[in-house]
Design a protein around this motif. Sequence first.
Motif, PDB file in Angstrom:
ATOM      1  N   PHE A  53       0.701  -1.445   0.068  1.00  0.00           N
ATOM      2  CA  PHE A  53      -0.105  -0.033  -0.120  1.00  0.00           C
ATOM      3  C   PHE A  53       0.908   1.126  -0.016  1.00  0.00           C
ATOM      4  O   PHE A  53       0.595   2.403   0.573  1.00  0.00           O
ATOM      5  N   LEU A  59      -4.089   0.660  -4.232  1.00  0.00           N
ATOM      6  CA  LEU A  59      -5.176   0.845  -3.387  1.00  0.00           C
ATOM      7  C   LEU A  59      -6.410   1.112  -4.267  1.00  0.00           C
ATOM      8  O   LEU A  59      -7.277   0.647  -3.779  1.00  0.00           O
ATOM      9  N   PHE A  79      -9.427   8.308  -4.346  1.00  0.00           N
ATOM     10  CA  PHE A  79      -8.099   7.364  -4.619  1.00  0.00           C
ATOM     11  C   PHE A  79      -7.266   8.008  -5.471  1.00  0.00           C
ATOM     12  O   PHE A  79      -6.459   7.309  -6.302  1.00  0.00           O
ATOM     13  N   PHE A  84      -3.907  10.495  -2.324  1.00  0.00           N
ATOM     14  CA  PHE A  84      -2.965   9.562  -1.775  1.00  0.00           C
ATOM     15  C   PHE A  84      -1.848  10.175  -1.128  1.00  0.00           C
ATOM     16  O   PHE A  84      -1.394   9.894  -0.209  1.00  0.00           O
ATOM     17  N   VAL A 138      -8.150  -0.056   3.566  1.00  0.00           N
ATOM     18  CA  VAL A 138      -9.172   0.767   2.832  1.00  0.00           C
ATOM     19  C   VAL A 138     -10.018   1.510   3.813  1.00  0.00           C
ATOM     20  O   VAL A 138     -10.274   2.680   3.475  1.00  0.00           O
ATOM     21  N   TYR A 141      -7.910   4.149   5.369  1.00  0.00           N
ATOM     22  CA  TYR A 141      -7.500   5.259   4.481  1.00  0.00           C
ATOM     23  C   TYR A 141      -8.741   6.062   4.084  1.00  0.00           C
ATOM     24  O   TYR A 141      -8.503   7.522   4.079  1.00  0.00           O
TER      25      TYR A 141
END
Length: 331
Positions: A53, A59, A79, A84, A138, A141
């Motif tokens: 990741f 991702l 994303f 990111f 996920v 994030y």
Amino acid sequence: MFIMLKLSHLAVPFMSLAFVAASVSSVQAEDSPQFFSSYEGISSQQDCFAPPFDDAEVLRTVAAETSFTPWNQNFDRLFSDRFFAARQSQTECLRFTYDVDGVEVPGFMVRPANSYEDTPVLVFHRGGNGSFGAINFVNLYARYMGMVGEGYTIIGSNLRAEDEFGGADVDDARAILSIVQGMDNVDHDRIALWGSSRGATQMMQVARGRDDIHALVFEMGAADHEQSLVTRPEMIEVYENRVPDFDENREQAMKDRSVVYWADELPQVPVLILHGEQDERVDVEQAHLLAAALDESGHEYELKIYPEAGHSLMRIADEDMFSWLGEVLNR
């Protein structure tokens, strides 16, 4: 009491991927690393952005394959390479393991990067059971890293694989508070617990009899587990499969997990109750049962019911929760 009207099973549906900490290499205890907490039970820790990741494309691929993606409307932005990179630079995110009575338990922590101020702490208690409901990268994030902008350290446990739905696994959650006590750059006088679905009821078990907690957020939880079976009788299978000796010890097991029977043993701190009126998994009546119990025990609380919401308050209640926390933790 304040009531604000606004606008899954005891589990949070956006947490469906398996926790992936085991799939990446970890810093091992024998290397004598500098862990983020002085708590001796921590056995390993890993930067969340470690391979695989460390790559936005990886991702995006993983996120696109999830069965429940509440971020669909903002997927391209959330994303993107740029977003990111911002998450990486603005957030410290760790996955770690710690020992509880010989059982290795996975945990997670996010907080503002390079912050030397003592942040308030929000200990999150997850929903679900077993791997269902576990927090994965996920989730961290897409949701929790976004919350650090509120200035909090957010930490929690994924619990042992063979949890008891409020039995031995409560010790897994209690140990997180010991980990917090061993952390620097956190304000030990501003510790709040936040539990969602199954995690809300387990949070109350953790809080019972403690004096080091300063606020409680009870989201979509069951306050009386026996009563909750009236509206969702199929949940009996979870109790039978998870709770040791359930058939022989049902009455006591259910009372041990039902805060309405021991609300007077909770710390005298403010409680925020959040629930969706259309919740198909935990009937909204459970929120009112808790409110009645807190009335009787003399606790300060606020009850917020969201008329259009079901068994997910993600993004719906976050602003209300942080606004309330800011008020009660800064008194």
